[in-house]
Design an enzyme around this catalytic site. Structure first.
Site, PDB file in Angstrom:
ATOM      1  N   HIS A 194     -21.560 -16.148  32.830  1.00 44.18           N
ATOM      2  CA  HIS A 194     -22.820 -16.621  32.243  1.00 44.18           C
ATOM      3  C   HIS A 194     -22.480 -17.484  31.024  1.00 44.18           C
ATOM      4  CE1 HIS A 194     -23.873 -13.345  34.868  1.00 44.18           C
ATOM      5  NE2 HIS A 194     -25.160 -13.568  34.738  1.00 44.18           N
ATOM      6  N   ILE A 208     -10.388   8.862   0.157  1.00 45.64           N
ATOM      7  CA  ILE A 208     -10.322   7.652  -0.668  1.00 45.64           C
ATOM      8  C   ILE A 208     -10.390   6.402   0.218  1.00 45.64           C
ATOM      9  CG2 ILE A 208      -8.768   6.263  -2.167  1.00 45.64           C
ATOM     10  CD1 ILE A 208      -9.908   8.641  -3.629  1.00 45.64           C
ATOM     11  N   ASP A 212     -32.692 -15.391  30.181  1.00 50.90           N
ATOM     12  CA  ASP A 212     -32.420 -14.424  29.111  1.00 50.90           C
ATOM     13  C   ASP A 212     -32.461 -15.064  27.720  1.00 50.90           C
ATOM     14  OD1 ASP A 212     -32.377 -12.067  30.482  1.00 50.90           O
ATOM     15  OD2 ASP A 212     -30.202 -11.933  30.651  1.00 50.90           O
ATOM     16  N   ARG A 229     -22.970 -18.419  35.925  1.00 49.31           N
ATOM     17  CA  ARG A 229     -23.897 -17.583  36.681  1.00 49.31           C
ATOM     18  C   ARG A 229     -24.339 -18.328  37.945  1.00 49.31           C
ATOM     19  NH1 ARG A 229     -30.306 -16.461  35.556  1.00 49.31           N
ATOM     20  NH2 ARG A 229     -30.529 -14.763  37.057  1.00 49.31           N
ATOM     21  N   HIS A 242       0.834  -1.198   0.000  1.00 49.57           N
ATOM     22  CA  HIS A 242       0.000   0.000   0.000  1.00 49.57           C
ATOM     23  C   HIS A 242       0.870   1.250   0.000  1.00 49.57           C
ATOM     24  CE1 HIS A 242      -2.357  -3.306   1.692  1.00 49.57           C
ATOM     25  NE2 HIS A 242      -3.437  -2.685   1.288  1.00 49.57           N
ATOM     26  N   LEU A 295      -8.938  -2.942  10.959  1.00 49.81           N
ATOM     27  CA  LEU A 295      -9.177  -1.501  11.050  1.00 49.81           C
ATOM     28  C   LEU A 295      -9.909  -1.081  12.314  1.00 49.81           C
ATOM     29  CD1 LEU A 295      -9.785  -0.656   7.310  1.00 49.81           C
ATOM     30  CD2 LEU A 295      -7.772  -0.229   8.713  1.00 49.81           C
ATOM     31  N   GLU A 301     -18.022  -3.505  24.456  1.00 53.99           N
ATOM     32  CA  GLU A 301     -17.220  -4.718  24.646  1.00 53.99           C
ATOM     33  C   GLU A 301     -15.943  -4.678  23.805  1.00 53.99           C
ATOM     34  OE1 GLU A 301     -20.404  -4.744  23.605  1.00 53.99           O
ATOM     35  OE2 GLU A 301     -21.506  -5.436  25.379  1.00 53.99           O
ATOM     36  N   GLY A 334      -3.814  -3.188  11.476  1.00 48.38           N
ATOM     37  CA  GLY A 334      -4.276  -3.650  10.176  1.00 48.38           C
ATOM     38  C   GLY A 334      -5.756  -3.970  10.242  1.00 48.38           C
TER      39      GLY A 334
END
Lengths: 657, 657
Positions: B453, B186, B461, B512, B27, B118, B403, B116
């Site tokens: 959990h 770009i 849940d 849990r 690049h 991103l 997270e 790398g």
């Protein structure tokens, strides 16, 4: 007696707090806080017909803050959907009740999306709004003309995916998407200022959204804000200032109402505070009737729409599209035969583009795209013009560097129906969108992932870009078909299979590097069996070589070497474990052979994790159980020992022992 | 002759385009576009000493846009680092060269982070900036007083994690973090307006950042913007308007320069355009000397710092901290003995909190946190005050619902050194931060994930929150230790192991629900072996039960039942596969037994995927290979057949065959 807004809203509050209390588990705060907004939306604006939850031109409502599931269960019940029944609400969060902890689209009609993994509901709604405008562009206002509404909480807004979803919606100017932000200042850990100082409205405005706000407990203010949003051509965020757990006199406004039952005393105190005399799970008749009446608001519109569909010249095609059925025709078989006639040596990513060229021409349902890797993923074909704010009829989305947002939007499109989304990124970045791939699988939607550069064959970009554990980690996921074809014919077969599958997602793991053709017989879709004997042993079979994708031709080379030494070796191409598992025992036993008779060897340029399922206790697993490296691909295959010269001796040695 | 700014910058451009051309891969556009900014930063501002890349009080520089790796390789070479040598630069992207396609922290001193994927570089820089302020609060300006600088591209800014990182940095007001945005308009697919319409500066301002901009090719403007950023107490974004591939007369300003060699003709034309006469890989002596001189700018400051450290009362503790060594002492053993004396029946998440209480008291290095699940992850202890913008000395971060941002920040803290980060979320949300967990493993950093959990034991849940495939998918990842302890003692042992491990991350998968104590002997850390015989067979051993975490006590129940029928059954607790694999063959064979003699049975409340490695061809794999459900945990264990009553008959039946 006229039923008031507050009585309607309190019906939601009462059902929510009572169901959570009965289960002694759940989230009462959000439904109680957003009851007023939801009441205004469902009694004045939302277009829906409880008698036909699948009415295609209904508005879509997504409860992005899925933990507040009692809100949607209450609304569905009160407005007259067949389910949930009051008994099912009483069994909130119990085995077998469709009133699950979080709303599941596959359990309850009227639940448009499975939500709970934060941020994804709104991101799926973006996909729904795209699908709506796209179909509107093709079928016109008469057949497709609806809105997408979302309720999102602070959690949805803080998640990274929110940035991607909001950016995409703003860029595409999805003006028919309206999001209510439950601006209650509370998260699980406490007040939002523990963790954020963001000016949320300013951020949405920066992304090209219209933003307004209202007192989320004042029905007139809510209506005023909605009217403003309806009038604006941009997607809208309505910041609804609310009190979490509204009505619970001692707990409202605190994190204590977020994720736990209020407790019997507080429930009783809330009844007093709200002036709600009815016992648990009882809705006073006049309030029930008022809600049921609200549920009938769009019945006429629904009838009129049905008449328009009946009279439409596009009726047959439109109905095929919304049913998600593929059109008649043998475009794929014609294409396969052309491949068989002149088998190309191409990368499977290129083969995928060739398949897509045939598919996109024959199948107007597809909406493709890529997370800024269009040329690398080979996802764009001539038939697919860009879908832009100026041309919603386009069929290719430049998703930008938004892998997670792309995958969630694909889920939303698939849930909306009428379109079949596919989208590309590098296989390594399946990690970036993995939570959405999981929701594709859980929600049973036809989202098709084009994941190229599927091994160290990616070459020079190095270990950050080379998937190693990704095939294993995707195969471990329930209800996801992971394809890794070995040549252009298998690639086309895998595409045909993933398009036919209506009840779940597929991943196509495709190479960057060119691969030789392995097969010319296209009389049967062999990939449908998951694994098949590509090249049977010539000598007495002593070895079964199991390989996928770019390692199939390597397996053939190895087999030839073994045969030259008088050792028979079957080559089994294994493009899809999930489909192989679905075959009967006899077929699987025939393909794998008996451990006492043959040595089973797996060859795959990725983690060996999981392959013991097929190679058994005494088999050989050839793969890469560490991170890759930066070098030209052929150097890496040599470095990591994925060559005939490196593998054959291991097999010979294993045969001796 | 005075060497000009443009000559210095052109040295970067020449090396970058020539190395990419030589590799015919890479690049060039980004290094050529950002050469001016990097030149100003490295020759005027960045505090570093090429003779000692590990100088603790150096500024940290993170190339978040890691594909532009030739920028950092050029800078390290030019400023006088021992590596990369010019020969290594000539071997850019070739096997064995430390000049990999993307910068790898483990290959080259001076590369602060592997980038790398991103968005993660900037997010790791946030963690570095947190660590710096935290250590500054404890050790003062004399010992810790440096900045964190980042170069990020449009890709980094569009990724979802950018929102999380920017939100966290703004909230904590990390004023010593300065990010240069390579605003070149770009992306890979083309111009940014294909996919985004965002007002980036407005978004950063909304997150509490200072934002300014400059012409990224004007050294005075760059300096002016940096001075403004230095003066502002907020984290800064400097939008640098640049031309990608600056200097390539026919390709600059287009996506053509982004990810491919310019081609020999364009390289030659660029030489003319830039007035750069030197041949490839040759730096004119006076330019080389000017760069080398710039590399010596901070030598005096480094010496002065060393003297301050030598004279500091905190010297020993500070040096221990920056070396990442644990303090002497037996706090953990004392705690283990207290557990053995009175074995508690607790959830392992609670056991983790108990361990952390001992750890955080004895080990000042830890910085804990949770992504808005503090009470559920049990990550906060009494010794850890919140780390806030007003108290950087605190040791607990309310990460918010971020997270991925949390995990990346943890990586940044671990890379920075001097602290040991741990952070919590639900195991299901390991998917949300999986790309950062992978970078923990690849970068070999001590980041410790507390993931509670960990199964259907989560209960009500429901499936969106119940991990199924997550243990398998994490075990498939190289260099990651995945722990799943069965009781409080194992939990403490696993914590001890993950703290001791300096060269890689750990995941603790915790329940849990409450679990009974399984062991009382704490004379040896049995978890260090990965798996061990917890309860040997009494009768002649016919069955080996392999289980982890919450299924160990179930395995014991089953063993008791089998023994009552005269069938001997070993119970093997298997808290960590990776450590078990590291044992010698004899140990592993002893633990697993011989397939001819015993039936091996795996029991785990998750995907069976991978367990065949241990149970072999004729073993039995008990687990859950589909999505979970919403109900109380005990109902789910029964529903999914994870009970003694459901499993024992399967074992008896298998023994018959």
């Amino acid at each position: 007696m006229t039923v008031t807004h507050i009585q309607l809203a309190n019906a939601i509050r009462a059902l929510s707090m009572d169901a959570v209390q009965e289960a002694n588990s759940g989230h009462p705060g959000m439904p109680m806080g957003m009851a007023d907004v939801a009441t205004v939306l469902f009694t004045k604006y939302l277009k829906f017909d409880p008698q036909d939850p699948e009415w295609f031109d209904r508005d879509r409502f997504v409860l992005s803050a899925g933990h507040g599931s009692m809100l949607i269960y209450s609304l569905l019940h009160l407005t007259g959907y067949a389910r949930p029944t009051m008994d099912e609400i009483k069994h909130f969060r119990q085995l077998g009740s469709p009133c699950a902890g979080h709303p599941e689209n596959f359990l309850l009609p009227g639940v448009e999306a499975t939500t709970g993994p934060l941020g994804q509901g709104l991101a799926m709604a973006v996909g729904m709004a795209i699908a709506e405008r796209h179909l509107n562009a093709h079928f016109g206002d008469d057949l497709v003309d609806h809105r997408t509404w979302v309720i999102a909480g602070d959690g949805c807004l803080m998640e990274g995916i929110n940035h991607e979803a909001v950016g995409l919606a703003g860029h595409l100017q999805l003006g028919r998407l309206i999001t209510f932000w439950d601006d209650n200042n509370i998260t699980i850990d406490g007040e939002t200022d523990l963790s954020t100082s963001e000016n949320v409205p300013a951020r949405y405005e920066a992304a090209g959204w219209h933003v307004t706000s209202c007192d989320g407990h004042d029905p007139d203010a809510i209506r005023f804000a909605i009217e403003e949003a309806l009038a604006d051509p941009r997607p809208s965020l309505i910041a609804c200032k609310t009190i979490i757990g509204y009505g619970a006199p001692n707990k409202q406004g605190t994190a204590a109402t977020h994720g736990a039952a209020l407790g019997e005393d507080e429930v009783a105190a809330t009844r007093v505070e709200l002036g709600w005399d009815a016992p648990a799970f009882h809705i006073p008749p006049e309030i029930g009737e008022a809600w049921a009446e609200a549920g009938q608001r769009s019945v006429e519109a629904h009838e009129a729409w049905k008449n328009r569909v009946s009279g439409s010249a596009d009726k047959a095609e439109f109905e095929r599209r919304i049913a998600g059925e593929l059109p008649d025709g043998d475009a794929m078989q014609t294409y396969l035969e052309s491949l068989a006639a002149e088998p190309p040596k191409v990368a499977t990513r290129k083969a995928s583009e060739m398949s897509l060229t045939a598919i996109n021409k024959a199948l107007p349902d597809t909406i493709g795209g890529s997370a800024d890797l269009t040329g690398s993923n080979n996802t764009k074909t001539g038939a697919t013009e860009p879908l832009t704010r100026d041309n919603y009829g386009g069929r290719y989305i430049y998703y930008g560097i938004r892998e997670f947002g792309m995958a969630a939007a694909m889920n939303g499109m698939a849930l909306h129906g009428g379109v079949i989304p596919y989208g590309g990124t590098f296989l390594i970045f399946s990690d970036y969108c993995r939570p959405a791939i999981r929701l594709s699988a859980l929600q049973k939607v036809r989202a098709i992932y084009v994941m190229t550069h599927d091994s160290i064959g990616l070459g020079e970009d190095g270990p950050t870009h080379q998937p190693v554990e990704h095939l294993a980690s995707l195969r471990a996921m329930p209800n996801l078909d992971v394809y890794r074809p070995c040549d252009a014919i298998e690639t086309a077969e895998c595409w045909a299979l993933s398009l036919k599958r209506k009840d779940g997602p597929s991943v196509h793991a495709l190479t960057r590097q060119g691969l030789p053709p392995m097969r010319t017989d296209v009389s049967e879709n062999m990939c449908a069996k998951g694994a098949y004997r590509l090249r049977p042993a010539e000598n007495d079979c002593k070895v079964v070589l199991l390989a996928s994708g770019s390692e199939v031709h390597l397996a053939v080379e190895i087999a030839e070497k073994l045969e030259s030494k008088g050792i028979g070796a079957d080559v089994v191409s294994m493009p899809c474990w999930e489909l192989f598992e679905a075959q009967d025992d006899a077929y699987r036993a025939d393909i794998l052979g008996t451990e006492d008779d043959v040595l089973r060897v797996s060859i795959e340029a990725g983690a060996t994790f999981g392959w013991e399922r097929y190679t058994g206790s005494d088999g050989l697993n050839i793969g890469i159980d560490r991170f890759g490296g930066s070098a030209p691909a052929n150097m890496l295959f040599e470095y990591f020992g994925l060559t005939e010269a490196a593998i054959t001796p291991q097999i010979l040695s294993a045969l001796k022992n």
